[in-house]
Design a protein around this motif. Sequence first.
Motif, PDB file in Angstrom:
ATOM      1  N   ARG A  40     -15.383  10.202  32.685  1.00  0.00           N
ATOM      2  CA  ARG A  40     -16.378  10.906  31.873  1.00  0.00           C
ATOM      3  C   ARG A  40     -17.062  12.010  32.674  1.00  0.00           C
ATOM      4  NH1 ARG A  40     -21.508   7.844  29.124  1.00  0.00           N
ATOM      5  NH2 ARG A  40     -22.560   9.666  28.324  1.00  0.00           N
ATOM      6  N   LYS A  41     -17.406  11.723  33.933  1.00  0.00           N
ATOM      7  CA  LYS A  41     -18.047  12.719  34.784  1.00  0.00           C
ATOM      8  C   LYS A  41     -17.115  13.881  35.088  1.00  0.00           C
ATOM      9  CE  LYS A  41     -19.431   9.469  37.652  1.00  0.00           C
ATOM     10  NZ  LYS A  41     -20.022   8.779  38.808  1.00  0.00           N
ATOM     11  N   ARG A  42     -15.833  13.586  35.232  1.00  0.00           N
ATOM     12  CA  ARG A  42     -14.845  14.625  35.491  1.00  0.00           C
ATOM     13  C   ARG A  42     -14.711  15.557  34.294  1.00  0.00           C
ATOM     14  NH1 ARG A  42     -11.310  11.325  37.283  1.00  0.00           N
ATOM     15  NH2 ARG A  42     -10.129  11.046  35.369  1.00  0.00           N
ATOM     16  N   LYS A  43     -14.769  14.995  33.090  1.00  0.00           N
ATOM     17  CA  LYS A  43     -14.696  15.821  31.881  1.00  0.00           C
ATOM     18  C   LYS A  43     -15.954  16.654  31.672  1.00  0.00           C
ATOM     19  CE  LYS A  43     -11.287  13.308  29.260  1.00  0.00           C
ATOM     20  NZ  LYS A  43     -10.937  12.654  27.993  1.00  0.00           N
ATOM     21  N   LEU A  44     -17.089  16.194  32.192  1.00  0.00           N
ATOM     22  CA  LEU A  44     -18.338  16.938  32.050  1.00  0.00           C
ATOM     23  C   LEU A  44     -18.391  18.167  32.952  1.00  0.00           C
ATOM     24  CD1 LEU A  44     -20.903  14.017  31.835  1.00  0.00           C
ATOM     25  CD2 LEU A  44     -20.283  15.589  30.015  1.00  0.00           C
ATOM     26  N   ARG A  45     -17.486  18.261  33.915  1.00  0.00           N
ATOM     27  CA  ARG A  45     -17.457  19.426  34.809  1.00  0.00           C
ATOM     28  C   ARG A  45     -17.004  20.695  34.108  1.00  0.00           C
ATOM     29  NH1 ARG A  45     -13.711  17.180  39.357  1.00  0.00           N
ATOM     30  NH2 ARG A  45     -14.854  15.291  39.825  1.00  0.00           N
ATOM     31  N   ARG A  46     -16.185  20.528  33.094  1.00  0.00           N
ATOM     32  CA  ARG A  46     -15.575  21.686  32.451  1.00  0.00           C
ATOM     33  C   ARG A  46     -16.593  22.502  31.658  1.00  0.00           C
ATOM     34  NH1 ARG A  46     -10.906  18.292  29.526  1.00  0.00           N
ATOM     35  NH2 ARG A  46      -9.938  17.391  31.365  1.00  0.00           N
ATOM     36  N   SER A  47     -16.314  23.785  31.541  1.00  0.00           N
ATOM     37  CA  SER A  47     -17.116  24.609  30.648  1.00  0.00           C
ATOM     38  C   SER A  47     -16.385  24.705  29.313  1.00  0.00           C
ATOM     39  CB  SER A  47     -17.339  25.998  31.237  1.00  0.00           C
ATOM     40  OG  SER A  47     -16.114  26.599  31.534  1.00  0.00           O
ATOM     41  N   VAL A  48     -17.157  24.851  28.258  1.00  0.00           N
ATOM     42  CA  VAL A  48     -16.619  24.794  26.901  1.00  0.00           C
ATOM     43  C   VAL A  48     -16.995  26.072  26.165  1.00  0.00           C
ATOM     44  CG1 VAL A  48     -16.603  23.450  24.778  1.00  0.00           C
ATOM     45  CG2 VAL A  48     -16.974  22.308  26.939  1.00  0.00           C
ATOM     46  N   CYS A  49     -16.116  26.514  25.313  1.00  0.00           N
ATOM     47  CA  CYS A  49     -16.397  27.681  24.479  1.00  0.00           C
ATOM     48  C   CYS A  49     -17.346  27.271  23.355  1.00  0.00           C
ATOM     49  CB  CYS A  49     -15.094  28.222  23.910  1.00  0.00           C
ATOM     50  SG  CYS A  49     -15.284  29.788  23.067  1.00  0.00           S
ATOM     51  N   THR A  50     -18.319  28.123  23.048  1.00  0.00           N
ATOM     52  CA  THR A  50     -19.289  27.791  22.008  1.00  0.00           C
ATOM     53  C   THR A  50     -18.671  27.969  20.619  1.00  0.00           C
ATOM     54  OG1 THR A  50     -20.114  30.041  22.042  1.00  0.00           O
ATOM     55  CG2 THR A  50     -21.292  28.436  23.362  1.00  0.00           C
ATOM     56  N   ILE A  51     -19.360  27.471  19.635  1.00  0.00           N
ATOM     57  CA  ILE A  51     -18.888  27.536  18.250  1.00  0.00           C
ATOM     58  C   ILE A  51     -18.937  28.991  17.777  1.00  0.00           C
ATOM     59  CG2 ILE A  51     -19.310  26.702  15.915  1.00  0.00           C
ATOM     60  CD1 ILE A  51     -20.707  24.293  17.211  1.00  0.00           C
ATOM     61  N   PHE A  52     -17.934  29.374  17.033  1.00  0.00           N
ATOM     62  CA  PHE A  52     -17.806  30.758  16.572  1.00  0.00           C
ATOM     63  C   PHE A  52     -18.987  31.204  15.719  1.00  0.00           C
ATOM     64  CE2 PHE A  52     -16.171  33.990  13.610  1.00  0.00           C
ATOM     65  CZ  PHE A  52     -15.768  34.940  14.534  1.00  0.00           C
ATOM     66  N   SER A  53     -19.586  30.277  14.955  1.00  0.00           N
ATOM     67  CA  SER A  53     -20.689  30.642  14.068  1.00  0.00           C
ATOM     68  C   SER A  53     -21.965  30.962  14.841  1.00  0.00           C
ATOM     69  CB  SER A  53     -20.951  29.524  13.066  1.00  0.00           C
ATOM     70  OG  SER A  53     -21.294  28.344  13.749  1.00  0.00           O
ATOM     71  N   ASP A  54     -22.073  30.528  16.106  1.00  0.00           N
ATOM     72  CA  ASP A  54     -23.267  30.806  16.904  1.00  0.00           C
ATOM     73  C   ASP A  54     -23.240  32.167  17.589  1.00  0.00           C
ATOM     74  OD1 ASP A  54     -24.526  28.469  16.286  1.00  0.00           O
ATOM     75  OD2 ASP A  54     -23.774  27.384  18.036  1.00  0.00           O
ATOM     76  N   ILE A  55     -22.125  32.850  17.545  1.00  0.00           N
ATOM     77  CA  ILE A  55     -21.989  34.114  18.274  1.00  0.00           C
ATOM     78  C   ILE A  55     -22.964  35.161  17.743  1.00  0.00           C
ATOM     79  CG2 ILE A  55     -20.381  36.016  18.737  1.00  0.00           C
ATOM     80  CD1 ILE A  55     -18.204  33.948  19.035  1.00  0.00           C
ATOM     81  N   LYS A  56     -23.247  35.144  16.445  1.00  0.00           N
ATOM     82  CA  LYS A  56     -24.188  36.112  15.858  1.00  0.00           C
ATOM     83  C   LYS A  56     -25.576  35.959  16.474  1.00  0.00           C
ATOM     84  CE  LYS A  56     -26.130  37.565  11.464  1.00  0.00           C
ATOM     85  NZ  LYS A  56     -26.260  37.276  10.038  1.00  0.00           N
ATOM     86  N   ASN A  57     -26.010  34.713  16.725  1.00  0.00           N
ATOM     87  CA  ASN A  57     -27.309  34.486  17.337  1.00  0.00           C
ATOM     88  C   ASN A  57     -27.337  34.984  18.783  1.00  0.00           C
ATOM     89  OD1 ASN A  57     -28.160  33.232  14.986  1.00  0.00           O
ATOM     90  ND2 ASN A  57     -27.467  31.227  15.688  1.00  0.00           N
ATOM     91  N   PHE A  58     -26.224  34.864  19.489  1.00  0.00           N
ATOM     92  CA  PHE A  58     -26.159  35.333  20.863  1.00  0.00           C
ATOM     93  C   PHE A  58     -26.213  36.853  20.940  1.00  0.00           C
ATOM     94  CE2 PHE A  58     -24.474  31.074  21.567  1.00  0.00           C
ATOM     95  CZ  PHE A  58     -25.131  30.746  22.715  1.00  0.00           C
ATOM     96  N   LYS A  59     -25.627  37.521  19.964  1.00  0.00           N
ATOM     97  CA  LYS A  59     -25.640  38.994  19.967  1.00  0.00           C
ATOM     98  C   LYS A  59     -27.068  39.528  19.855  1.00  0.00           C
ATOM     99  CE  LYS A  59     -21.201  39.530  20.060  1.00  0.00           C
ATOM    100  NZ  LYS A  59     -20.513  40.064  21.221  1.00  0.00           N
ATOM    101  N   ASN A  60     -27.941  38.823  19.130  1.00  0.00           N
ATOM    102  CA  ASN A  60     -29.332  39.248  19.021  1.00  0.00           C
ATOM    103  C   ASN A  60     -30.092  38.984  20.321  1.00  0.00           C
ATOM    104  OD1 ASN A  60     -28.875  39.957  16.387  1.00  0.00           O
ATOM    105  ND2 ASN A  60     -29.546  38.010  15.569  1.00  0.00           N
ATOM    106  N   ALA A  61     -29.788  37.895  20.993  1.00  0.00           N
ATOM    107  CA  ALA A  61     -30.500  37.528  22.227  1.00  0.00           C
ATOM    108  C   ALA A  61     -30.003  38.323  23.428  1.00  0.00           C
ATOM    109  CB  ALA A  61     -30.345  36.039  22.489  1.00  0.00           C
ATOM    110  N   LEU A  62     -28.754  38.750  23.402  1.00  0.00           N
ATOM    111  CA  LEU A  62     -28.160  39.515  24.488  1.00  0.00           C
ATOM    112  C   LEU A  62     -27.672  40.855  23.950  1.00  0.00           C
ATOM    113  CD1 LEU A  62     -26.031  36.621  26.002  1.00  0.00           C
ATOM    114  CD2 LEU A  62     -28.226  37.427  26.839  1.00  0.00           C
ATOM    115  N   PRO A  63     -28.563  41.833  23.771  1.00  0.00           N
ATOM    116  CA  PRO A  63     -28.176  43.058  23.078  1.00  0.00           C
ATOM    117  C   PRO A  63     -27.222  43.959  23.851  1.00  0.00           C
ATOM    118  CG  PRO A  63     -30.407  43.217  23.884  1.00  0.00           C
ATOM    119  CD  PRO A  63     -29.970  41.814  24.143  1.00  0.00           C
ATOM    120  N   TYR A  64     -27.178  43.875  25.186  1.00  0.00           N
ATOM    121  CA  TYR A  64     -26.375  44.807  25.961  1.00  0.00           C
ATOM    122  C   TYR A  64     -25.052  44.222  26.416  1.00  0.00           C
ATOM    123  CZ  TYR A  64     -30.630  47.479  25.920  1.00  0.00           C
ATOM    124  OH  TYR A  64     -31.730  48.169  25.507  1.00  0.00           O
ATOM    125  N   ILE A  65     -24.664  43.097  25.840  1.00  0.00           N
ATOM    126  CA  ILE A  65     -23.393  42.491  26.226  1.00  0.00           C
ATOM    127  C   ILE A  65     -22.444  42.485  25.060  1.00  0.00           C
ATOM    128  CG2 ILE A  65     -22.351  40.317  26.943  1.00  0.00           C
ATOM    129  CD1 ILE A  65     -24.775  39.832  28.666  1.00  0.00           C
TER     130      ILE A  65
END
Length: 65
Positions: A40-65
């Motif tokens: 379980r700890k080994r699997k927690l090391r990995r990074s995961v891609c976020t849900i596609f529906s949340d990308i719109k919220n990230f665009k507002n919080a990170l305007p220059y990326i």
Amino acid sequence: MYKLKTSSSIFKRFKITSGNKIFRHKSSKSHLLQKKSSKRKRKLRRSVCTIFSDIKNFKNALPYI
């Protein structure tokens, strides 16, 4: 036109790839690790891609990326 502020908390916690995918680290890796299995700890090391529906919220919080 004024400059837009980036959300520094989101900027620290998430990484954006060149293909505009947003990666995050998994939670539950900071404490109480003794009772978690090594698998379980080994699997927690990995990074995961976020849900596609949340990308719109990230665009507002990170305007220059």
